[in-house]
Enzyme design. Sequence first.
Site, PDB file in Angstrom:
ATOM      1  N   SER A 128      19.357  84.696  33.883  1.00  0.00           N
ATOM      2  CA  SER A 128      19.279  85.444  33.434  1.00  0.00           C
ATOM      3  C   SER A 128      20.481  86.581  32.342  1.00  0.00           C
ATOM      4  CB  SER A 128      18.013  86.464  34.303  1.00  0.00           C
ATOM      5  OG  SER A 128      18.407  87.868  33.430  1.00  0.00           O
ATOM      6  N   TYR A 148      19.955  91.775  42.267  1.00  0.00           N
ATOM      7  CA  TYR A 148      19.532  90.869  41.161  1.00  0.00           C
ATOM      8  C   TYR A 148      20.373  90.532  40.319  1.00  0.00           C
ATOM      9  CZ  TYR A 148      16.645  88.516  38.075  1.00  0.00           C
ATOM     10  OH  TYR A 148      15.953  87.607  36.930  1.00  0.00           O
TER      11      TYR A 148
END
Length: 243
Positions: free
Chosen positions: A142, A166
Amino acid sequence: MSERTIALVTGANKGIGYEIAAGLGALGWSIGVGARDDQRRKAAVERLRAAGVDAFGVPLDVTDDASATAAARLIDEQAGRLDVLVNNAAITGGMPQEPTRVDPATIRTVVETNVIGVIRVTNAMMPLLRRSASPRIVNMSSSVGSLTRQSGTAAEQTTGPVAVAYAPSKTFLNAVTLQYARELSGTNILINAGCPGYVATDLNGFRGVRTPEQGAAIAIKLATLPDDGPTGTFFEDAGVVPW
């Protein structure tokens, strides 16, 4: 041994993972649907088969050594090799994740799935990948893992909210991808990281602005790279993502 291209997609029972499986399956490939939930995995396989995809279920919990070993054994028995591995399974760990308030256990849990899980599955599948004429590994990362974007003046707009579990897990995954690329340099195995963009999935409460099918496009592109394609690179649809 099957003449079809054989791919395994982890976390393929829903969302981006399912669409990656569907997209690769539409190319005529045989797709292993990796998922830990039996019912969801079976439902995904049935749905893919109904759409004409040669799909088979692969019970797989990326956080469990024995599960990864068993998954490799199943693919060996099913196809005798693996041509493409897409490491898609991931978790956020829940929000909020302010560094000053986070429970360290949250970080351990996220890293176990998003980073160690990728290493575990990749290493379990490596003997099968080495049997392929054109092996590819795609790690679904990501842009939130981009340190360049995180440190920019518009970090909130380009990388989302502060997320100390994350976001760094994706930075860690990018670094791991580079280490594999260095070790595998000189072999025919190409390994790259891909960002799907801000996709509406249950990972983000369906707040994303892209469809899972759009998010799957980068994985499909990296899974189908030519033999002289790049390795050790971080891509999104628009091109290379800065580290």
